[in-house]
Write a protein that holds these residues in place. Structure first.
Motif: not given
Length: 232
Positions: A62, A82-83, A85-87, A89-90
């Motif tokens: 990360s 934002a990146v 948070v998205f990473y 989640l994945i």
């Protein structure tokens, strides 16, 4: 940005500071653990360490993705949030399979509650602006005033930027306001007084690091010079 300093340079200048701060925090933890007689765990074998490393590798990627994306220009520091948070989640849903949809809803609910708490704290900061100063306000107000002075006495702008951010970070943990400490104590479900008492020993290490990066410029400038070369 207020001083016209590259955010990438500030990131690189903070690498060695982060390592140094981590070492002092580790020393503080060791001293406290010895003093309080905390139990020791069995030393892990190399096979267990390698297995744990590969298990943690998706999470460890990360910061690499974030810092690499900022340095390469793929996204701005703001977009990096934002990146992240998205990473997360994945990785949480598909890799570790520990994050459920009900957890996501709970996190979003907690985030909204904390946002309300932050807004309340900001209102309090505005009311007491004459006595207490918020971090962004400190940067906007103090940077134009201090930058000409530090450049005249030979302090590199990157060193000054790292020192200022580090000092303000300590301020976020220090009463009377201590926004970060107040939020973390609420999230941890403990009283502010108990949280402040617990983190008090760590101020020693933080202040030592602050002193070192003031006295030795190469702590903050070595990595940017190494990576950027003559363009730095």
């Amino acid at each position: 940005m207020s001083a016209g300093i590259s955010i990438g340079s500030l990131f690189m200048g903070g690498i060695t500071v982060g390592i140094l701060m981590g070492l002092f925090m580790m020393a503080t933890v060791y001293i406290i653990a010895k003093k309080r007689g905390y139990p020791k765990h069995k030393r892990s074998s190399w096979s267990e360490r390698i297995k744990s490393f590969f298990s943690a590798l998706p999470a460890l990627l990360s910061p690499v993705i974030l810092v690499g994306g900022i340095f390469s220009g793929y996204f701005t520091p703001t977009e990096a949030a934002a990146v992240a948070v998205f990473y997360s989640l994945i990785v949480g849903i598909f890799v570790y399979r520990e994050l459920k949809w009900k957890d996501i809803i709970r996190v979003m609910t907690t985030g909204i509650e904390n946002l309300g708490l932050v807004i309340l704290l900001l209102i309090n900061l505005l009311l007491f602006m004459g006595t207490f100063m918020e971090t962004n306000a400190s940067i906007l107000i103090l940077t134009p005033i201090l930058m000409p002075i530090v450049t005249q006495i030979g302090v590199h702008p990157v060193q000054f930027g790292v020192i200022m951010i580090f000092a303000l970070m300590i301020g976020l943990l220090t009463p009377p306001m201590a926004i970060c400490l107040f939020l973390t104590s609420k999230l941890g479900g403990i009283s502010f007084q108990r949280a402040f008492k617990a983190v008090t020993p760590y101020y020693i290490g933080l202040l030592i690091v602050l002193l070192l990066i003031n006295v030795f410029p190469q702590i903050t400038l070595a990595v940017p010079k190494l990576l950027l070369g003559s363009s730095f």
